[in-house]
Design a protein around this motif. Sequence first.
Motif, PDB file in Angstrom:
ATOM      1  N   HIS A 158       0.838  -1.206   0.000  1.00 10.12           N
ATOM      2  CA  HIS A 158       0.000   0.000   0.000  1.00 10.12           C
ATOM      3  C   HIS A 158       0.874   1.257   0.000  1.00 10.12           C
ATOM      4  O   HIS A 158       2.084   1.174   0.181  1.00 10.12           O
ATOM      5  CB  HIS A 158      -1.011   0.015   1.150  1.00 10.12           C
ATOM      6  CG  HIS A 158      -0.407  -0.134   2.510  1.00 10.12           C
ATOM      7  ND1 HIS A 158      -0.881  -1.022   3.424  1.00 10.12           N
ATOM      8  CD2 HIS A 158       0.625   0.477   3.111  1.00 10.12           C
ATOM      9  CE1 HIS A 158      -0.183  -0.937   4.541  1.00 10.12           C
ATOM     10  NE2 HIS A 158       0.728  -0.022   4.369  1.00 10.12           N
ATOM     11  N   TYR A 196      -4.803   8.902   8.713  1.00 13.66           N
ATOM     12  CA  TYR A 196      -4.879   7.854   7.691  1.00 13.66           C
ATOM     13  C   TYR A 196      -6.136   7.035   7.963  1.00 13.66           C
ATOM     14  O   TYR A 196      -6.260   6.428   9.018  1.00 13.66           O
ATOM     15  CB  TYR A 196      -3.623   6.985   7.729  1.00 13.66           C
ATOM     16  CG  TYR A 196      -2.372   7.807   7.546  1.00 13.66           C
ATOM     17  CD1 TYR A 196      -1.936   8.148   6.271  1.00 13.66           C
ATOM     18  CD2 TYR A 196      -1.642   8.265   8.634  1.00 13.66           C
ATOM     19  CE1 TYR A 196      -0.800   8.911   6.082  1.00 13.66           C
ATOM     20  CE2 TYR A 196      -0.506   9.037   8.458  1.00 13.66           C
ATOM     21  CZ  TYR A 196      -0.092   9.355   7.184  1.00 13.66           C
ATOM     22  OH  TYR A 196       1.038  10.116   7.003  1.00 13.66           O
ATOM     23  N   LEU A 197      -7.053   7.018   7.015  1.00 14.97           N
ATOM     24  CA  LEU A 197      -8.349   6.386   7.226  1.00 14.97           C
ATOM     25  C   LEU A 197      -8.489   5.043   6.528  1.00 14.97           C
ATOM     26  O   LEU A 197      -9.226   4.180   6.994  1.00 14.97           O
ATOM     27  CB  LEU A 197      -9.453   7.338   6.760  1.00 14.97           C
ATOM     28  CG  LEU A 197      -9.378   8.750   7.364  1.00 14.97           C
ATOM     29  CD1 LEU A 197     -10.397   9.651   6.701  1.00 14.97           C
ATOM     30  CD2 LEU A 197      -9.571   8.698   8.873  1.00 14.97           C
ATOM     31  N   HIS A 198      -7.799   4.870   5.413  1.00 11.41           N
ATOM     32  CA  HIS A 198      -7.901   3.631   4.654  1.00 11.41           C
ATOM     33  C   HIS A 198      -6.685   3.516   3.749  1.00 11.41           C
ATOM     34  O   HIS A 198      -6.136   4.529   3.321  1.00 11.41           O
ATOM     35  CB  HIS A 198      -9.188   3.621   3.821  1.00 11.41           C
ATOM     36  CG  HIS A 198      -9.631   2.255   3.431  1.00 11.41           C
ATOM     37  ND1 HIS A 198      -9.086   1.564   2.388  1.00 11.41           N
ATOM     38  CD2 HIS A 198     -10.573   1.444   3.959  1.00 11.41           C
ATOM     39  CE1 HIS A 198      -9.670   0.389   2.268  1.00 11.41           C
ATOM     40  NE2 HIS A 198     -10.580   0.284   3.223  1.00 11.41           N
ATOM     41  N   GLU A 199      -6.287   2.292   3.448  1.00 13.90           N
ATOM     42  CA  GLU A 199      -5.116   2.116   2.592  1.00 13.90           C
ATOM     43  C   GLU A 199      -5.442   2.374   1.131  1.00 13.90           C
ATOM     44  O   GLU A 199      -6.572   2.297   0.701  1.00 13.90           O
ATOM     45  CB  GLU A 199      -4.523   0.714   2.752  1.00 13.90           C
ATOM     46  CG  GLU A 199      -5.371  -0.399   2.192  1.00 13.90           C
ATOM     47  CD  GLU A 199      -4.723  -1.765   2.352  1.00 13.90           C
ATOM     48  OE1 GLU A 199      -3.533  -1.869   2.689  1.00 13.90           O
ATOM     49  OE2 GLU A 199      -5.435  -2.744   2.118  1.00 13.90           O
ATOM     50  N   CYS A 200      -4.403   2.712   0.411  1.00 17.81           N
ATOM     51  CA  CYS A 200      -4.500   2.944  -1.010  1.00 17.81           C
ATOM     52  C   CYS A 200      -3.428   2.117  -1.684  1.00 17.81           C
ATOM     53  O   CYS A 200      -2.356   1.913  -1.121  1.00 17.81           O
ATOM     54  CB  CYS A 200      -4.296   4.353  -1.155  1.00 17.81           C
ATOM     55  SG  CYS A 200      -3.969   5.591  -2.008  1.00 17.81           S
ATOM     56  N   ARG A 220      -9.715  10.826  -1.432  1.00 13.81           N
ATOM     57  CA  ARG A 220     -10.643   9.705  -1.576  1.00 13.81           C
ATOM     58  C   ARG A 220     -10.313   8.937  -2.846  1.00 13.81           C
ATOM     59  O   ARG A 220      -9.826   9.504  -3.820  1.00 13.81           O
ATOM     60  CB  ARG A 220     -12.093  10.180  -1.594  1.00 13.81           C
ATOM     61  CG  ARG A 220     -12.490  10.919  -2.841  1.00 13.81           C
ATOM     62  CD  ARG A 220     -13.967  11.344  -2.815  1.00 13.81           C
ATOM     63  NE  ARG A 220     -14.302  12.041  -4.031  1.00 13.81           N
ATOM     64  CZ  ARG A 220     -14.787  11.458  -5.126  1.00 13.81           C
ATOM     65  NH1 ARG A 220     -15.019  10.168  -5.140  1.00 13.81           N
ATOM     66  NH2 ARG A 220     -15.064  12.169  -6.199  1.00 13.81           N
ATOM     67  N   ARG A 221     -10.589   7.642  -2.792  1.00 15.82           N
ATOM     68  CA  ARG A 221     -10.372   6.792  -3.956  1.00 15.82           C
ATOM     69  C   ARG A 221     -11.592   6.933  -4.860  1.00 15.82           C
ATOM     70  O   ARG A 221     -12.740   6.832  -4.416  1.00 15.82           O
ATOM     71  CB  ARG A 221     -10.182   5.332  -3.535  1.00 15.82           C
ATOM     72  CG  ARG A 221      -9.819   4.430  -4.681  1.00 15.82           C
ATOM     73  CD  ARG A 221      -9.465   3.004  -4.279  1.00 15.82           C
ATOM     74  NE  ARG A 221     -10.198   2.519  -3.137  1.00 15.82           N
ATOM     75  CZ  ARG A 221      -9.643   2.187  -1.960  1.00 15.82           C
ATOM     76  NH1 ARG A 221      -8.343   2.293  -1.782  1.00 15.82           N
ATOM     77  NH2 ARG A 221     -10.377   1.742  -0.969  1.00 15.82           N
ATOM     78  N   VAL A 278     -14.157   5.755  -1.285  1.00 16.21           N
ATOM     79  CA  VAL A 278     -13.679   5.571   0.080  1.00 16.21           C
ATOM     80  C   VAL A 278     -12.738   6.713   0.449  1.00 16.21           C
ATOM     81  O   VAL A 278     -11.802   7.030  -0.295  1.00 16.21           O
ATOM     82  CB  VAL A 278     -12.963   4.208   0.230  1.00 16.21           C
ATOM     83  CG1 VAL A 278     -12.207   4.121   1.555  1.00 16.21           C
ATOM     84  CG2 VAL A 278     -13.967   3.080   0.130  1.00 16.21           C
ATOM     85  N   LEU A 319      -9.695   8.228   2.145  1.00 16.55           N
ATOM     86  CA  LEU A 319      -8.400   7.635   2.460  1.00 16.55           C
ATOM     87  C   LEU A 319      -7.640   8.367   3.560  1.00 16.55           C
ATOM     88  O   LEU A 319      -6.983   7.747   4.388  1.00 16.55           O
ATOM     89  CB  LEU A 319      -7.530   7.588   1.204  1.00 16.55           C
ATOM     90  CG  LEU A 319      -8.131   6.831   0.015  1.00 16.55           C
ATOM     91  CD1 LEU A 319      -7.335   7.107  -1.241  1.00 16.55           C
ATOM     92  CD2 LEU A 319      -8.208   5.348   0.323  1.00 16.55           C
TER      93      LEU A 319
END
Length: 134
Positions: A21, A65-69, A96-97, A102, A104
Amino acid sequence: MSTSYQETLRVRFRDTDSQGHMFFANYLVFADEVAGNYMRELGFDWSNPGGLPCYVFTANVSCDYLHECLSGDEVEVSIAYERIGNTSATLGFSMRRLSDNVKLAKGSFAQVFVDRETRKPTPVPDSVRAAFPG
């Protein structure tokens, strides 16, 4: 955060770490790249330092950091001023993705505006004040 400026960037393989990631510091690199382009629109052409109304020093950075990319993800980076003071401002960002919307990451850059010669704080330029939604 109200959006004043946004761009879409693609995560490259070289932006990722051994876990596959995006390396944590590269979230800030993405946000800084888009912030620099936004500042260019506000009259800060970094390719001509002598023509700048003043310098802008980053005094503090925060990132949640909220979510992986992952490599190949298209990421929308949104930038907006959240606070404007006399000689400083807070520039917020969110990421956001695009494929699934989502969120991120979110964070901010605390900026101090300084005179080019004395390097002492100077009033925030009118072009930046005009970009502040509040």
